[in-house]
Scaffold this active site. Structure first.
Site, PDB file in Angstrom:
ATOM      1  N   LYS A   1       0.843  -1.192   0.000  1.00 26.11           N
ATOM      2  CA  LYS A   1       0.000   0.000   0.000  1.00 26.11           C
ATOM      3  C   LYS A   1       0.883   1.248   0.000  1.00 26.11           C
ATOM      4  O   LYS A   1       1.930   1.261   0.659  1.00 26.11           O
ATOM      5  CB  LYS A   1      -0.870  -0.044   1.264  1.00 26.11           C
ATOM      6  CG  LYS A   1      -1.910   1.045   1.365  1.00 26.11           C
ATOM      7  CD  LYS A   1      -2.769   0.823   2.607  1.00 26.11           C
ATOM      8  CE  LYS A   1      -3.929   1.798   2.679  1.00 26.11           C
ATOM      9  NZ  LYS A   1      -4.801   1.539   3.858  1.00 26.11           N
TER      10      LYS A   1
ATOM     11  N   SER B   1      -9.431   1.538   2.543  1.00 20.82           N
ATOM     12  CA  SER B   1      -8.461   2.354   1.837  1.00 20.82           C
ATOM     13  C   SER B   1      -7.385   1.540   1.129  1.00 20.82           C
ATOM     14  O   SER B   1      -6.684   2.082   0.289  1.00 20.82           O
ATOM     15  CB  SER B   1      -7.801   3.342   2.796  1.00 20.82           C
ATOM     16  OG  SER B   1      -7.096   2.654   3.809  1.00 20.82           O
TER      17      SER B   1
ATOM     18  N   SER C   1     -10.065  -1.051   6.469  1.00 19.30           N
ATOM     19  CA  SER C   1      -9.349  -0.746   5.226  1.00 19.30           C
ATOM     20  C   SER C   1      -8.582  -1.902   4.603  1.00 19.30           C
ATOM     21  O   SER C   1      -8.142  -1.801   3.465  1.00 19.30           O
ATOM     22  CB  SER C   1      -8.403   0.441   5.440  1.00 19.30           C
ATOM     23  OG  SER C   1      -9.133   1.646   5.493  1.00 19.30           O
TER      24      SER C   1
END
Lengths: 561, 561
Positions: A133, A208, A232
């Site tokens: 990420k 996310s 997330s």
């Protein structure tokens, strides 16, 4: 770019550099936007060889690691295969941020040399390409977490987790897209734009860690790292048909990763893995913990990987477990495909010899309120500081059309509170955690196993991946962040219009429930993956992985029966 | 008392009730205030029988537990013996808050019956009387933490720790004095007054667990529980010649205990034991952890007692350890007796075959500043709310003469800050923790053992117990709370005017250092116990206890050589 650049200039510069980082010969002719399901495209586009398809279709990370360790497949060829597929994914669903082919292949080559020379692997993840990420710092690369203002912010060292992954032999090879601030359950920002769901590009990939979700969905990475403060990791895992683990705070080192709202200590975000296989989840956790992260991250918990807990010593050695199903949280009733997934899981577990009872949710509204208010306590100031340098807009929605600057004069609810007020909310949260723990312990009276419920099976959202901009309050996931429970997302099925017809309206619990009911129609959601989460106790990562394996096997046994 | 009572009325009522709770026949004629050292008085006063003196002089808790388990001594007689000595202590140094003879003896009798009937003990602390800081709720008793406003606040259930201690067979028998708010390193409040140091009643007993310190100093309790957010276990332990462990956050359950500044999540207080013996410290930790506190306290860490860590598996199995001595924190130079204690410890460890190097303190000023600012963020509001009901003064000093209401108009530094500002301090603190961890890890280059320093030996204060009102900033202890390191206080020697002459002035590091220098003269401090602390890593309770045993044995070996 100079400090005085406008945000538009920063974005344009970054986009140009990102495009330049993609090897020209890996560009493909992508299907038009009207093609919604693009999951088959990587195999059809012709870019990957037969062998590269065989490699990238090997979704069991355990098998990949064996073949790498046996030098049956070299790290260079495995990394190249996944890289090509990731670049195809990027062209289909826009899931990447940082692309650094040369650096990754150089690392893979080093690993191949090492194995050839010494006959041994560098570590338990030897040769495995991994996606990260865009929050986990890699030395020399930018980390933006979706802020245009952070374009040009090059990390001067690896995050502790990246350091550890390198030592374990992994090959970080791409970074993946996120929403601005990381604080949205979808994936859109002003630099990299929006990431789409590969099963249906009109739907969100979640967030996310949405770039991870979409990328792994397309088998563009065997194992990725996301972060989870309110769902997330689990939301994109579920929306993309993946496994995804939200560990307890501090089981995986966060040190050296970028974040928003730094210093918010009360409900910390946690890093964790996403993968197409549970063997990927387990390999990640074992490998990371084996490196004693507490010697580099002061917030990492000194707790070794515990094989006894993985063998479910505290859970009847995995025999005749008692699972509790959370059918709905008494706030929003899930859509028909989610209920069907719960029913499938219940039936599979019973068929496998386990017991299934109902979970009674308590105080889920209050738990959701606690995280909302704690994050909001200083969020606006945090956002203002982060975006001030470039004057970029602060997104107030993930919808297709709105990009609104938060205006403090018209949004008084976003103005921060005092430290003392924050303490009061945090104290109320502590009481909620105690109440929930006692509630769980009291289930011993209902299980018939002599133990409280072994794990909860819960929706991760009341819907499968919704259309862009429609993923509302992530309460099904965030309550377990407030409680700091370990939760592992797992795939169950897909939305099937014939099986998942819209039901007649029920007695709505509240306005949100009615809105959610109206959101559903089987055609809009068609083909979206449907998953659930298995929830265990704080610091019970080993047992949660083991119990998710049990659920997964039971589901697979039913499917093949 | 009615809600509208003045604080003076509340206090008068409580004092009357406290006096009435003391058995008349346990009252003794106490020496006049001019007798400073009262440590011999319990043996001289004639209240305790020979056997009661034998029992209470058995400072090794392991031995006490053996004799209780063997029914050689009954719990009723052990509890009675310690109770009588505690009441003598109360008359000498004013160390108790709640006195409940009947309740405690009834519990002891139950335990004796159980052992007689079943032949087995209830648990690992069977029959042992234990004192608890006036913060740990016991059902039906008041908990004030020094607020007059809280008089009449009866606990409706036991704190989780009390529950666990009862299950382990312990006999909670008194609660002990604290400063108003718990946030002072001395022990004085408007209800119960001031607790004195038994070795020299002109000196403070330390705080905030000062009642525990003074009581155990006089052998009025074999094992007590205090709490430590900035040194509140270690300071009174050291000032009273005891052992005292400050565990990591969450290793001992805090749930259900009263506290000030509830909701301040960033640097939590920790409960831990004080005792005249290390066997008491170990017995407490093993017993509490064996009851899996994480099943009742959501903040308790799921981590079993680890015998391997106690065997120092990560520290060369306890052979040829490398200790580092923190001679001073570069802020305040300790007084001569403290330096002598460090030298004694160094020599003893070298004689025992261990290595000793110097510890270089880094950022101790910044660490101290972090805890000060985090606590201050909302402290005033918290105090205001707690004291509002009775209008009692808020103490702004622990000195003999000053009792000052905090006036917000003249003390602007106490006005709270915003949640966002608090996050910034908390974030800076996280960076300091990382820096300190890296600093510790880098000592691997200096130890010659292949490991970083195994433990730090540090002063717990730059002085032995100072005169009342003179215990300033507890920076030698609080830095390790900010770092969340495990620290165990241990006794070394006593202030001896012939050995601890005042030295000529050194080049003062700052004003605080000069003030501290001027505070010392050997006569003022004479007879005060002198101790130190052994500091290990987060969640390393087992190893810290084992290493303190090594230090303690080394010191005893030198003393007897």
């Amino acid at each position: 770019m100079s400090q005085s650049s406008s945000w538009q200039e920063l974005v344009a510069d970054k986009k140009r550099r990102q495009e330049a980082s993609v090897p020209r010969n890996w560009l493909v002719t992508v299907p038009p936007d009207t093609v919604l399901d693009v999951t088959a495209f990587p195999e059809q586009c012709g870019l990957l060889s037969e062998r590269e398809l065989e490699i990238t279709n090997t979704i069991d990370v355990g098998v990949l690691l064996q073949k790498l360790a046996a030098a049956e497949w070299s790290s260079v060829e495995v990394t190249t295969a996944f890289y090509k597929r990731a670049i195809v994914a990027q062209q289909l669903v826009n899931c990447l941020t940082e692309i650094f082919v040369e650096k990754a292949l150089a690392r893979a080559a080093e690993l191949d040399d090492y194995l050839k020379t010494t006959g041994s692997v560098v570590g338990p993840l030897h040769g495995l390409p991994m996606s990260l990420k865009d929050q986990i710092n890699l030395k020399g690369l930018e980390t933006t977490i979706g802020y245009a203002s952070w374009v040009g912010k090059y990390a001067d060292k690896d995050a502790v987790l990246a350091e550890i992954l390198y030592e374990c032999g992994a090959v970080p090879f791409v970074k993946t897209n996120i929403p601005q601030t990381l604080m949205w359950p979808e994936t859109y920002n002003l630099i990299f734009g929006r990431t789409l769901n590969p099963a249906n590009r009109l739907l969100t990939c979640g967030g996310s860690s949405g770039g991870e979700g979409a990328l792994i969905h397309l088998k563009g990475s065997p194992l990725g790292v996301g972060s989870d403060i309110g769902g997330s990791i689990r939301i994109p895992a579920i929306f993309n048909g993946l496994y995804g683990l939200r560990p307890s705070y501090g089981r995986v080192p966060y040190e050296g990763s970028a974040n928003s709202m730094c210093g918010q200590d009360s409900i910390p975000s946690a890093l964790g893995p996403l993968s197409n296989s549970l063997s990927g989840i387990k390999a990640f956790m074992q490998a990371v913990i084996s490196r004693e992260p507490w010697l580099r991250d002061p917030l990492a918990v000194r707790k070794k990987w515990d094989d006894e807990e993985y063998a479910l010593a505290g859970h009847g050695n995995g025999q005749a477990l008692c699972f509790a199903i959370l059918w709905d949280d008494r706030i929003v009733i899930p859509h028909p495909p989610i209920i069907r997934a719960l029913e499938m899981t219940r039936d599979a577990l019973i068929a496998a010899g386990h017991k299934v009872i109902d979970w009674k949710p308590i105080k889920h509204l209050e738990l959701g309120d606690a995280i909302f208010r704690i994050c909001k306590a200083g969020a606006l100031e945090d956002l203002m500081v982060a975006t001030a340098a470039s004057g970029e807009p602060i997104l107030s929605s993930m919808s297709l059309t709105e990009e609104v600057i938060v205006d403090t004069s018209t949004r008084p609810d976003l103005i921060g509170i005092s430290a003392y007020q924050l303490w009061q909310i945090q104290n109320a949260k502590a009481h909620l955690r105690k109440e929930y723990l006692d509630h769980w312990e009291r289930t011993v009276e209902a299980t018939g196993t002599g133990r409280p419920v072994d794990a909860i099976i819960s929706p991760g959202a009341p819907f499968a991946a919704p259309p862009h901009g429609k993923n509302g309050n992530p309460n099904y996931t965030q309550v377990f962040n407030v409680l700091n429970y370990v939760a592992c997302a797992f795939p169950v099925t897909k939305v099937d219009p014939t099986l998942d017809a819209k039901k007649p309206p029920h007695q709505f619990l509240n306005e949100a429930d009615e809105v959610n009911y109206n959101l559903y129609d089987p055609i809009t959601f068609q083909n979206a993956p449907v998953g659930l989460q298995l929830v265990g106790r704080t610091l019970e990562e080993e047992a949660v992985i083991a119990m998710t394996e049990i659920v997964d096997s039971a589901l697979k046994a039913t499917a093949s029966a």
